[in-house]
Design an enzyme around this catalytic site. Sequence first.
Site, short mmCIF file in Angstrom:
data_model
loop_
_atom_site.label_atom_id
_atom_site.label_comp_id
_atom_site.label_asym_id
_atom_site.label_seq_id
_atom_site.Cartn_x
_atom_site.Cartn_y
_atom_site.Cartn_z
N GLU A 227 0.70 -1.31 0.20
CA GLU A 227 0.20 0.25 -0.13
C GLU A 227 0.91 1.40 -0.33
OE1 GLU A 227 -3.24 2.22 2.92
OE2 GLU A 227 -2.57 0.20 3.53
N GLU A 232 -3.10 10.76 3.15
CA GLU A 232 -4.73 10.47 4.00
C GLU A 232 -4.19 11.99 5.44
OE1 GLU A 232 -4.45 6.73 5.77
OE2 GLU A 232 -2.62 6.60 6.10
#
Length: 453
Positions: A227, A232
């Site tokens: 990932e 974020e």
Amino acid sequence: MHQRALLFSALVGAVRAQQAGTLTEEVHPPLTWQKCTADGSCTEQSGSVVIDSNWRWLHSTNGSTNCYTGNTWDESLCPDNEACAANCALDGADYESTYGITTSGDALTLTFVTGENVGSRVYLMAEDDESYQTFDLVGNEFTFDVDVSNLPCGLNGALYFTSMDADGGVSKYPANKAGAKYGTGYCDSQCPRDLKFINGMANVEGWTPSDNDKNAGVGGHGSCCPELDIWEANSISSAFTPHPCDDLGQTMCSGDDCGGTYSETRYAGTCDPDGCDFNAYRMGNTSYYGPDKIVDTNSVMTVVTQFIGDGGSLSEIKRLYVQNGKVIANAQSNVDGVTGNSITSDFCTAQKTAFGDQDIFSKHGGLSGMGDAMSAMVLILSIWDDHNSSMMWLDSTYPEDADASEPGVARGTCEHGVGDPETVESQHPGATVTFSKIKFGPIGSTYSSNSTA
């Protein structure tokens, strides 16, 4: 006889398969993006987005009886993983009215709460509208505009890549008949066990409904893969984080051996659930990102991420911003013993030492291992709240009982409790994130500016 045996085998496989429903037509909202060349010229690409299968209506194949309601399975339709896959079908989605997902040209807006639905996760589709768009990232850069002004504490408007199969797992797992068209095949470095289907089979065996999330639970299996978190963020804090795994593609794990957020033993699995993160606030630069700060979250910003390396070998992940026509270099680390403003192997090793964190990043391949996985990655965009730790790892002090003055503990200015899912879902249902102007190409090809700040 041989032909009859093959036919019987095919029929059995179809009966046991993860099904696609026909009650609601699946129409993917269109989303354009641009592919750029070294000379800076960019060509518009006609893509679309598809919502993850976990959010979809799952009903009986011969009717409209729910196979899954709230956070529990129908025991008659789903007594075990195989029977459930045979008895249940994923259906088409009404993107705006059910999920709060809208597109306009090159812009995608995700609304936090729409009716009973909370959050969403979508994937960028290729022009064929049957498979996910994939990106080979090493030696290139990825750029997008984002508006996080309506994302308060406790929410995360995320843009990231994982090593999902471009077809949603159809070719590897013939039991999966729904495929990318219906958003199947998700995986990430937490080896999530909240997925209703993995590898074409249901995840009902061992399923435990969540005690604080009315829509979710944890099953007996998880789905793992590398990932790469590009973004974020909310209006208070942001982070970018590579998470390598031992395997370069998607794999299934079992029980607490999965590790990650959903398991009792966080580091038991084959992936790095922590990653090597760069959060300016956590790195001691507290005046860099946020409302009225250097990168001002009251306004739309352009986020540029460069993947330095060649031949598939990744050496550095660099970040810069463009806002009001000015290029803004990433924040420098102000942590003793940690220098720089980009992610390198030296940075990650020094950061783990300075913060007293376990170096799980190096254990699972480090930056080199991440680079090995960065071909044919799938783009994911989402909005979500955190039923495990209320997003404190992003925007507050974490661990919750740690001394905020210790290096690496403070990640943002949010107070404890304000990011609790019950609070944000009731107080900020209309929160949104808008991603737009996605561009991909060689380093230096996807952005321009008038001056440098």
